[in-house]
Design a protein around this motif. Sequence first.
Motif, PDB file in Angstrom:
ATOM      1  N   LEU A  59      -4.262   8.121 -10.904  1.00 39.96           N
ATOM      2  CA  LEU A  59      -5.218   8.395  -9.831  1.00 39.96           C
ATOM      3  C   LEU A  59      -6.143   9.559 -10.185  1.00 39.96           C
ATOM      4  CD1 LEU A  59      -2.974   8.030  -6.653  1.00 39.96           C
ATOM      5  CD2 LEU A  59      -4.552   6.365  -7.617  1.00 39.96           C
ATOM      6  N   ALA A  60      -5.641  10.517 -10.930  1.00 32.98           N
ATOM      7  CA  ALA A  60      -6.445  11.672 -11.327  1.00 32.98           C
ATOM      8  C   ALA A  60      -7.588  11.271 -12.255  1.00 32.98           C
ATOM      9  CB  ALA A  60      -5.563  12.719 -12.000  1.00 32.98           C
ATOM     10  N   GLN A  61      -7.484  10.108 -12.882  1.00 33.42           N
ATOM     11  CA  GLN A  61      -8.489   9.687 -13.855  1.00 33.42           C
ATOM     12  C   GLN A  61      -9.266   8.439 -13.435  1.00 33.42           C
ATOM     13  OE1 GLN A  61      -6.465   9.231 -17.575  1.00 33.42           O
ATOM     14  NE2 GLN A  61      -5.851  11.366 -17.663  1.00 33.42           N
ATOM     15  N   CYS A  62      -8.895   7.793 -12.361  1.00 30.97           N
ATOM     16  CA  CYS A  62      -9.509   6.515 -11.983  1.00 30.97           C
ATOM     17  C   CYS A  62     -10.108   6.606 -10.576  1.00 30.97           C
ATOM     18  CB  CYS A  62      -8.459   5.403 -12.048  1.00 30.97           C
ATOM     19  SG  CYS A  62      -9.109   3.772 -11.622  1.00 30.97           S
ATOM     20  N   ASP A  63     -11.431   6.555 -10.503  1.00 31.14           N
ATOM     21  CA  ASP A  63     -12.108   6.637  -9.203  1.00 31.14           C
ATOM     22  C   ASP A  63     -11.763   5.463  -8.290  1.00 31.14           C
ATOM     23  OD1 ASP A  63     -13.357   9.001  -9.929  1.00 31.14           O
ATOM     24  OD2 ASP A  63     -15.197   8.007 -10.589  1.00 31.14           O
ATOM     25  N   ARG A  64     -11.636   4.272  -8.860  1.00 27.87           N
ATOM     26  CA  ARG A  64     -11.315   3.101  -8.042  1.00 27.87           C
ATOM     27  C   ARG A  64      -9.960   3.265  -7.354  1.00 27.87           C
ATOM     28  NH1 ARG A  64      -7.666  -0.732  -8.142  1.00 27.87           N
ATOM     29  NH2 ARG A  64      -8.096  -2.668  -7.095  1.00 27.87           N
ATOM     30  N   CYS A  65      -8.953   3.560  -8.146  1.00 27.30           N
ATOM     31  CA  CYS A  65      -7.593   3.672  -7.598  1.00 27.30           C
ATOM     32  C   CYS A  65      -7.449   4.876  -6.666  1.00 27.30           C
ATOM     33  CB  CYS A  65      -6.569   3.733  -8.725  1.00 27.30           C
ATOM     34  SG  CYS A  65      -6.401   2.162  -9.609  1.00 27.30           S
ATOM     35  N   SER A  66      -8.061   5.997  -7.019  1.00 28.93           N
ATOM     36  CA  SER A  66      -7.938   7.172  -6.149  1.00 28.93           C
ATOM     37  C   SER A  66      -8.642   6.932  -4.814  1.00 28.93           C
ATOM     38  CB  SER A  66      -8.468   8.435  -6.834  1.00 28.93           C
ATOM     39  OG  SER A  66      -9.840   8.312  -7.136  1.00 28.93           O
ATOM     40  N   GLY A  67      -9.767   6.210  -4.840  1.00 32.76           N
ATOM     41  CA  GLY A  67     -10.452   5.862  -3.595  1.00 32.76           C
ATOM     42  C   GLY A  67      -9.613   4.953  -2.722  1.00 32.76           C
ATOM     43  N   LEU A  68      -8.978   3.972  -3.337  1.00 34.77           N
ATOM     44  CA  LEU A  68      -8.092   3.075  -2.590  1.00 34.77           C
ATOM     45  C   LEU A  68      -6.897   3.825  -2.027  1.00 34.77           C
ATOM     46  CD1 LEU A  68      -8.000  -0.088  -4.855  1.00 34.77           C
ATOM     47  CD2 LEU A  68      -9.068   0.134  -2.621  1.00 34.77           C
ATOM     48  N   TRP A  69      -6.361   4.721  -2.824  1.00 35.15           N
ATOM     49  CA  TRP A  69      -5.202   5.504  -2.381  1.00 35.15           C
ATOM     50  C   TRP A  69      -5.551   6.330  -1.137  1.00 35.15           C
ATOM     51  CZ3 TRP A  69      -4.358  10.997  -3.111  1.00 35.15           C
ATOM     52  CH2 TRP A  69      -3.085  11.414  -2.719  1.00 35.15           C
ATOM     53  N   VAL A  70      -6.707   6.969  -1.152  1.00 35.44           N
ATOM     54  CA  VAL A  70      -7.140   7.761   0.004  1.00 35.44           C
ATOM     55  C   VAL A  70      -7.306   6.857   1.222  1.00 35.44           C
ATOM     56  CG1 VAL A  70      -9.065   9.104   0.953  1.00 35.44           C
ATOM     57  CG2 VAL A  70      -8.200   9.608  -1.335  1.00 35.44           C
ATOM     58  N   GLN A  71      -7.950   5.709   1.043  1.00 40.08           N
ATOM     59  CA  GLN A  71      -8.155   4.776   2.152  1.00 40.08           C
ATOM     60  C   GLN A  71      -6.822   4.279   2.709  1.00 40.08           C
ATOM     61  OE1 GLN A  71     -10.434   1.330   1.095  1.00 40.08           O
ATOM     62  NE2 GLN A  71     -10.532   0.571   3.184  1.00 40.08           N
ATOM     63  N   LEU A  72      -5.914   3.912   1.839  1.00 37.36           N
ATOM     64  CA  LEU A  72      -4.597   3.440   2.285  1.00 37.36           C
ATOM     65  C   LEU A  72      -3.823   4.541   2.989  1.00 37.36           C
ATOM     66  CD1 LEU A  72      -3.467   1.329  -0.783  1.00 37.36           C
ATOM     67  CD2 LEU A  72      -4.175   0.476   1.451  1.00 37.36           C
ATOM     68  N   ASP A  73      -3.886   5.747   2.462  1.00 30.72           N
ATOM     69  CA  ASP A  73      -3.177   6.862   3.070  1.00 30.72           C
ATOM     70  C   ASP A  73      -3.714   7.157   4.473  1.00 30.72           C
ATOM     71  OD1 ASP A  73      -1.146   8.956   2.805  1.00 30.72           O
ATOM     72  OD2 ASP A  73      -2.855  10.321   2.938  1.00 30.72           O
ATOM     73  N   GLN A  74      -5.020   7.101   4.630  1.00 29.98           N
ATOM     74  CA  GLN A  74      -5.615   7.324   5.957  1.00 29.98           C
ATOM     75  C   GLN A  74      -5.158   6.260   6.931  1.00 29.98           C
ATOM     76  OE1 GLN A  74      -9.777   7.438   4.982  1.00 29.98           O
ATOM     77  NE2 GLN A  74      -9.752   9.638   4.580  1.00 29.98           N
ATOM     78  N   GLU A  75      -5.143   5.012   6.490  1.00 29.26           N
ATOM     79  CA  GLU A  75      -4.690   3.922   7.358  1.00 29.26           C
ATOM     80  C   GLU A  75      -3.210   4.083   7.695  1.00 29.26           C
ATOM     81  OE1 GLU A  75      -4.857   0.775   9.808  1.00 29.26           O
ATOM     82  OE2 GLU A  75      -6.569   1.729   8.833  1.00 29.26           O
ATOM     83  N   TRP A  76      -2.410   4.475   6.721  1.00 33.00           N
ATOM     84  CA  TRP A  76      -0.973   4.682   6.956  1.00 33.00           C
ATOM     85  C   TRP A  76      -0.753   5.785   7.993  1.00 33.00           C
ATOM     86  CZ3 TRP A  76       3.398   2.237   5.904  1.00 33.00           C
ATOM     87  CH2 TRP A  76       4.596   2.927   5.969  1.00 33.00           C
ATOM     88  N   GLN A  77      -1.542   6.853   7.914  1.00 29.33           N
ATOM     89  CA  GLN A  77      -1.394   7.965   8.855  1.00 29.33           C
ATOM     90  C   GLN A  77      -1.765   7.547  10.287  1.00 29.33           C
ATOM     91  OE1 GLN A  77       0.046  10.830   8.021  1.00 29.33           O
ATOM     92  NE2 GLN A  77       0.218  10.015   5.949  1.00 29.33           N
ATOM     93  N   ARG A  78      -2.701   6.608  10.421  1.00 29.64           N
ATOM     94  CA  ARG A  78      -3.101   6.136  11.755  1.00 29.64           C
ATOM     95  C   ARG A  78      -2.017   5.290  12.400  1.00 29.64           C
ATOM     96  NH1 ARG A  78      -9.261   5.273  10.390  1.00 29.64           N
ATOM     97  NH2 ARG A  78      -8.388   4.102   8.679  1.00 29.64           N
ATOM     98  N   GLN A  79      -1.163   4.684  11.597  1.00 31.08           N
ATOM     99  CA  GLN A  79      -0.148   3.776  12.138  1.00 31.08           C
ATOM    100  C   GLN A  79       1.043   4.519  12.559  1.00 31.08           C
ATOM    101  OE1 GLN A  79       0.563   0.559   9.449  1.00 31.08           O
ATOM    102  NE2 GLN A  79      -1.551   0.015   9.361  1.00 31.08           N
TER     103      GLN A  79
END
Length: 79
Positions: A59-79
């Motif tokens: 994630l520290a080196q991949c913009d695609r995966c780090s962006g997805l990780w942030v999006q998923l984490d935000q969604e997880w926190q809302r649930q």
Amino acid sequence: MAKIEPFEAYKAQQRRLALLALLADQPKATTDCVADEQLASLVEGALSQQESEQCMAHLAQCDRCSGLWVQLDQEWQRQ
């Protein structure tokens, strides 16, 4: 109390399906990227320490995966 456990398992399954549905709408990964299911498991805290460290290194080196990780984490926190 026995009925609570199946309900909790059902809720966890529904959360996981929601996270995977979010991933399905994203650009496809390169061969070196973290698998979508593994990103979801990282957000859920279901990976071993070694697997988590490997994912975080990617994630520290991949913009695609780090962006997805942030999006998923935000969604997880809302649930």
